[in-house]
Design a protein around this motif. Structure first.
Motif, PDB file in Angstrom:
ATOM      1  N   SER A 115      52.344  35.504  35.532  1.00  0.00           N
ATOM      2  CA  SER A 115      51.212  36.423  35.687  1.00  0.00           C
ATOM      3  C   SER A 115      49.904  35.646  35.789  1.00  0.00           C
ATOM      4  O   SER A 115      48.981  36.055  36.503  1.00  0.00           O
ATOM      5  CB  SER A 115      51.168  37.452  34.555  1.00  0.00           C
ATOM      6  N   THR A 116      49.819  34.493  35.124  1.00  0.00           N
ATOM      7  CA  THR A 116      48.595  33.688  35.208  1.00  0.00           C
ATOM      8  C   THR A 116      48.460  33.040  36.586  1.00  0.00           C
ATOM      9  O   THR A 116      47.363  32.955  37.138  1.00  0.00           O
ATOM     10  CB  THR A 116      48.587  32.619  34.096  1.00  0.00           C
ATOM     11  N   ILE A 117      49.560  32.593  37.148  1.00  0.00           N
ATOM     12  CA  ILE A 117      49.515  32.048  38.520  1.00  0.00           C
ATOM     13  C   ILE A 117      48.965  33.110  39.479  1.00  0.00           C
ATOM     14  O   ILE A 117      48.071  32.843  40.291  1.00  0.00           O
ATOM     15  CB  ILE A 117      50.911  31.575  38.968  1.00  0.00           C
ATOM     16  N   ALA A 118      49.490  34.322  39.367  1.00  0.00           N
ATOM     17  CA  ALA A 118      49.040  35.391  40.267  1.00  0.00           C
ATOM     18  C   ALA A 118      47.577  35.734  40.017  1.00  0.00           C
ATOM     19  O   ALA A 118      46.794  35.944  40.958  1.00  0.00           O
ATOM     20  CB  ALA A 118      49.917  36.629  40.070  1.00  0.00           C
ATOM     21  N   TYR A 119      47.206  35.785  38.759  1.00  0.00           N
ATOM     22  CA  TYR A 119      45.831  36.144  38.395  1.00  0.00           C
ATOM     23  C   TYR A 119      44.828  35.130  38.936  1.00  0.00           C
ATOM     24  O   TYR A 119      43.814  35.499  39.550  1.00  0.00           O
ATOM     25  CB  TYR A 119      45.743  36.239  36.871  1.00  0.00           C
ATOM     26  N   LEU A 120      45.100  33.851  38.726  1.00  0.00           N
ATOM     27  CA  LEU A 120      44.157  32.823  39.172  1.00  0.00           C
ATOM     28  C   LEU A 120      44.141  32.717  40.691  1.00  0.00           C
ATOM     29  O   LEU A 120      43.102  32.447  41.290  1.00  0.00           O
ATOM     30  CB  LEU A 120      44.506  31.474  38.529  1.00  0.00           C
ATOM     31  N   ASP A 121      45.281  32.957  41.307  1.00  0.00           N
ATOM     32  CA  ASP A 121      45.343  32.952  42.771  1.00  0.00           C
ATOM     33  C   ASP A 121      44.467  34.068  43.327  1.00  0.00           C
ATOM     34  O   ASP A 121      43.662  33.867  44.236  1.00  0.00           O
ATOM     35  CB  ASP A 121      46.804  33.118  43.206  1.00  0.00           C
ATOM     36  N   GLU A 122      44.618  35.259  42.759  1.00  0.00           N
ATOM     37  CA  GLU A 122      43.851  36.404  43.257  1.00  0.00           C
ATOM     38  C   GLU A 122      42.361  36.235  42.963  1.00  0.00           C
ATOM     39  O   GLU A 122      41.505  36.619  43.754  1.00  0.00           O
ATOM     40  CB  GLU A 122      44.362  37.691  42.598  1.00  0.00           C
TER      41      GLU A 122
END
Ligand code: FES
Ligand code: FES
Length: 173
Positions: A115-122
């Motif tokens: 979820s952190t990968i997705a959050y920082l990507d977005e």
């Protein structure tokens, strides 16, 4: 369809095309764990609350306990097993969790990392420094019984600054 109560599914999981035959009501988390042996996706509450089962579906975070395997047909799935670098080194978010001691039993960790990968990507590199409130708001979608969250917050900050530098250089997340 392969029988009255199972269907053929085809999806890309961690970069590889997989084909399976699944009962209509089989959950995506169970398909990943039981059929593909990708047991890094953990199952806690099975009700969409704890976040342990989070995977990326077409690049967006999704609770795999709330999704049927048949709903993943034609999609691209990334699990924790698929986030390391091609050379085998850890993803910067994984490394940050390791370096900040952001886990104890580790049950929640794959979900937090995904979820952190997705959050920082977005969020992207131009959004400015992350506040602690922002990080805690992001983390509120996942549950950790062990750490008290402080080290997880630090890990997200470390990952944000490393990935921000990478993105600014045009590197891949
Ligand atoms: Fe899916 Fe808890 S097991 S959210
Ligand atoms: Fe144990 Fe988070 S490290 S639940």
């Amino acid at each position: 369809m392969t029988s009255a109560d199972s269907r053929k599914v085809e999806m890309v999981v961690n970069g590889e095309t997989v084909v399976g035959s699944v009962p209509d009501r089989k959950l995506l988390c169970d398909f990943l764990r039981e059929d593909l042996s990708l047991t890094g996706t953990h199952v806690g509450c099975e009700q969409g609350v704890c976040g342990a089962c989070t995977v990326l579906v077409d690049g967006r975070p999704a609770r795999s306990c709330l999704m049927l395997a048949v709903q993943a047909h034609g999609r691209t799935i990334t699990t924790i097993e698929g986030v390391s670098r091609p050379d085998g080194s850890l993803h910067p978010v994984q490394r940050a969790f390791h370096e900040q001691h952001a886990l104890q039993c580790g049950f929640c960790t794959p979900g937090f990392v995904i979820s952190t990968i997705a959050y920082l990507d977005e969020r992207g590199p131009d959004a400015g420094p992350l506040s602690e409130d922002e990080v805690r708001e992001h983390l509120s979608g996942s549950v950790c019984r062990c750490t008290g969250y402080t080290n997880i917050v630090r890990a997200v900050h470390q990952a944000a600054s490393e990935l921000g530098a990478l993105q600014a250089e045009g590197g891949e997340l």
